[in-house]
Scaffold this motif. Sequence first.
Motif, PDB file in Angstrom:
ATOM      1  N   ASP A 103       0.829  -1.224   0.000  1.00  0.00           N
ATOM      2  CA  ASP A 103       0.000   0.000   0.000  1.00  0.00           C
ATOM      3  C   ASP A 103       0.853   1.259   0.000  1.00  0.00           C
ATOM      4  OD1 ASP A 103      -0.940  -0.084   3.584  1.00  0.00           O
ATOM      5  OD2 ASP A 103       0.998   0.080   2.574  1.00  0.00           O
ATOM      6  N   GLY A 104       2.168   1.102   0.188  1.00  0.00           N
ATOM      7  CA  GLY A 104       3.066   2.248   0.059  1.00  0.00           C
ATOM      8  C   GLY A 104       3.223   3.071   1.314  1.00  0.00           C
ATOM      9  N   PHE A 105       2.501   2.700   2.394  1.00  0.00           N
ATOM     10  CA  PHE A 105       2.623   3.469   3.651  1.00  0.00           C
ATOM     11  C   PHE A 105       3.941   3.131   4.325  1.00  0.00           C
ATOM     12  CE2 PHE A 105       1.437   5.981   7.129  1.00  0.00           C
ATOM     13  CZ  PHE A 105       1.641   5.292   8.307  1.00  0.00           C
ATOM     14  N   CYS A 106       4.752   4.153   4.597  1.00  0.00           N
ATOM     15  CA  CYS A 106       6.096   3.927   5.149  1.00  0.00           C
ATOM     16  C   CYS A 106       6.085   4.054   6.665  1.00  0.00           C
ATOM     17  CB  CYS A 106       7.071   4.959   4.577  1.00  0.00           C
ATOM     18  SG  CYS A 106       7.143   4.919   2.780  1.00  0.00           S
ATOM     19  N   LEU A 107       6.602   3.016   7.340  1.00  0.00           N
ATOM     20  CA  LEU A 107       6.678   3.045   8.805  1.00  0.00           C
ATOM     21  C   LEU A 107       7.891   3.849   9.274  1.00  0.00           C
ATOM     22  CD1 LEU A 107       5.596  -0.587   9.871  1.00  0.00           C
ATOM     23  CD2 LEU A 107       4.266   1.517   9.977  1.00  0.00           C
ATOM     24  N   TRP A 108       8.604   4.442   8.329  1.00  0.00           N
ATOM     25  CA  TRP A 108       9.714   5.335   8.691  1.00  0.00           C
ATOM     26  C   TRP A 108       9.458   6.686   7.998  1.00  0.00           C
ATOM     27  CZ3 TRP A 108       9.906   2.640   4.226  1.00  0.00           C
ATOM     28  CH2 TRP A 108      10.558   3.189   3.123  1.00  0.00           C
ATOM     29  N   PRO A 109      10.006   7.783   8.521  1.00  0.00           N
ATOM     30  CA  PRO A 109       9.723   9.113   7.956  1.00  0.00           C
ATOM     31  C   PRO A 109      10.527   9.375   6.685  1.00  0.00           C
ATOM     32  CG  PRO A 109      11.209   9.315   9.811  1.00  0.00           C
ATOM     33  CD  PRO A 109      10.843   7.858   9.715  1.00  0.00           C
ATOM     34  N   SER A 110      10.195   8.646   5.614  1.00  0.00           N
ATOM     35  CA  SER A 110      10.926   8.796   4.357  1.00  0.00           C
ATOM     36  C   SER A 110      10.795  10.224   3.835  1.00  0.00           C
ATOM     37  CB  SER A 110      10.369   7.834   3.313  1.00  0.00           C
ATOM     38  OG  SER A 110      11.012   8.083   2.052  1.00  0.00           O
ATOM     39  N   LYS A 111      11.896  10.734   3.283  1.00  0.00           N
ATOM     40  CA  LYS A 111      11.784  12.102   2.734  1.00  0.00           C
ATOM     41  C   LYS A 111      11.390  12.074   1.260  1.00  0.00           C
ATOM     42  CE  LYS A 111      16.741  13.155   1.915  1.00  0.00           C
ATOM     43  NZ  LYS A 111      17.506  12.068   2.566  1.00  0.00           N
ATOM     44  N   TYR A 112      11.104  10.877   0.724  1.00  0.00           N
ATOM     45  CA  TYR A 112      10.783  10.775  -0.700  1.00  0.00           C
ATOM     46  C   TYR A 112       9.289  10.625  -0.985  1.00  0.00           C
ATOM     47  CZ  TYR A 112      15.785  10.321  -0.840  1.00  0.00           C
ATOM     48  OH  TYR A 112      17.134  10.549  -0.679  1.00  0.00           O
ATOM     49  N   THR A 113       8.495  10.612   0.091  1.00  0.00           N
ATOM     50  CA  THR A 113       7.045  10.579  -0.075  1.00  0.00           C
ATOM     51  C   THR A 113       6.394  11.169   1.170  1.00  0.00           C
ATOM     52  OG1 THR A 113       5.097   9.130  -0.183  1.00  0.00           O
ATOM     53  CG2 THR A 113       7.052   8.195   0.826  1.00  0.00           C
ATOM     54  N   ASP A 114       5.160  11.682   1.022  1.00  0.00           N
ATOM     55  CA  ASP A 114       4.424  12.197   2.189  1.00  0.00           C
ATOM     56  C   ASP A 114       3.651  11.081   2.871  1.00  0.00           C
ATOM     57  OD1 ASP A 114       3.615  15.235   0.377  1.00  0.00           O
ATOM     58  OD2 ASP A 114       5.325  14.716   1.668  1.00  0.00           O
ATOM     59  N   TYR A 115       3.607   9.890   2.250  1.00  0.00           N
ATOM     60  CA  TYR A 115       2.758   8.799   2.757  1.00  0.00           C
ATOM     61  C   TYR A 115       3.505   7.989   3.811  1.00  0.00           C
ATOM     62  CZ  TYR A 115      -1.337   5.740   2.327  1.00  0.00           C
ATOM     63  OH  TYR A 115      -2.490   5.036   2.560  1.00  0.00           O
ATOM     64  N   THR A 116       3.812   8.691   4.913  1.00  0.00           N
ATOM     65  CA  THR A 116       4.629   8.039   5.949  1.00  0.00           C
ATOM     66  C   THR A 116       4.062   8.349   7.334  1.00  0.00           C
ATOM     67  OG1 THR A 116       6.141   9.810   6.650  1.00  0.00           O
ATOM     68  CG2 THR A 116       6.609   8.734   4.533  1.00  0.00           C
TER      69      THR A 116
END
Length: 449
Positions: A103-116
């Motif tokens: 689903d693309g939800f990141c459990l880490w604060p990736s700086k390459y997407t807002d979906y985190t």
Amino acid sequence: KINLVHGAHRDGKRPDEAMKKWRGYGLGQFIHWGLYAIPGGEWNGKTYNGAAEWIRSWDGIPKSTYDSLIYKFNPVNFDAKAWAATAKQMGAKYVTITTKHHDGFCLWPSKYTDYTVANSPWKKDIIKPLVDAYDAAGIDVILYFSVMDWNHPGWRYDIKTEADSIAFEGFKQFTRNQLIELLTLYPTAKGLWFDGTWDKSWVKQAAFADELEQELRKLRPGIIIGSRFRADEYGKRHFDSNGVLIGDYEQGWERKLPEKIADVHGNDWDCVMTVPENQWGYNKAWKGHIKTAFELIEMTAKSVSLGGNFVMNFGPQGDGAIRKEELQLAKEIGDWMKVNSEAIYNCEYAVLDKQDWGYFTKKTGSNKIYMLVFNTPINGKYRVKLPAKMGISMAAPLSNPGVKLKIEEIKANEYFIEFNNPSAKQPFVITFETDTDKKSNQNYEKAKT
Ligand SMILES: COc1ccc([C@@H]2N[C@@H](C)[C@@H](O)[C@H]2O)cc1
């Protein structure tokens, strides 16, 4: 032999220390956690009949509604130390954690997407506290990463048009950026467990994926990457066009186990297994056949007896707590491991014919053999067949080494070890040492002629 540029770059088991440690883990924990744990397999009173972490693909929940679950992610009962303590209690030596599922939800604060997580009510990084807690517990961390990303606008199932190609180029860079970001933020991670790599779009990226894998290995020497990451230039996955395993271990054993040693082709491998029949993410309904501790212990024994690791899945709830049924299994498995883990950790295929009573394992680097018994023979006699010129020295119950078990030679290189263990309610282990000097062990009785 086909001339390949992007096939396997090495053959056989990796001989280095990092891989030797991986080879000896025996038992691991898989963690599937993300937004899908919030609906837990149902929505608006309707039940999704697939695997709960795939609920976004169901038309019972609108895609936009699912995607807005990010604004409900606030796992007030999340406790990384408690998760690590459960894994420790179970006897897991490594954990594979979903950093990003399909689903693309990141459990880490990736700086390459807002979906985190950074843009959820929780705000905080989930992966960092988990890596720190598991490291502190002495449990190695492997990061699960899904290449397929339903949230990213550049994701494509196939590349059909020039527009697809341009969009997917952006997606490839995004994927590379996130992987470098993960290895940079969490440098103690020992490996990457890739998923979501079966679609044509990715299978066509043999050169890109090969170069990316090599870049990741240079960035983190010793990192362990399995066979599910990339395809060769002919689209062959797991095994390249010459039949050689791509990657450091075979990742094909998902919810299934090999039956015999020939099935694993001399490679390292792990089996990842759900407790319900087919649920990785949290599913409110704990239904269908739920594997017991006994079954999971037997799968662990079987995996190690065939040279692999067994990885049992946990699907924590949306609030961050681990469900009571999984906590109970961790305790039961852990109680068994407390007594018998010597037959699991740092053990390997014993090169002995399998017998009906259970599984052989062999301690790596020694001639110590373990017999993991799941089916006690009514006559209390355990058949062992050894290669020629090899004999058995003293045999004993692992839990009571002082008890010398009677060994009867049935015929050349075939023995009965006798052990009447009427009280056994749990699988138990008998151990013995083999020695190549057959004359040296006269401590068994010749079969009564
Ligand atoms: C049948 O297709 C699939 C696709 C993905 C999966 C994923 N691999 C497991 C390790 C879970 O992450 C599951 O969602 C399973 C079956």
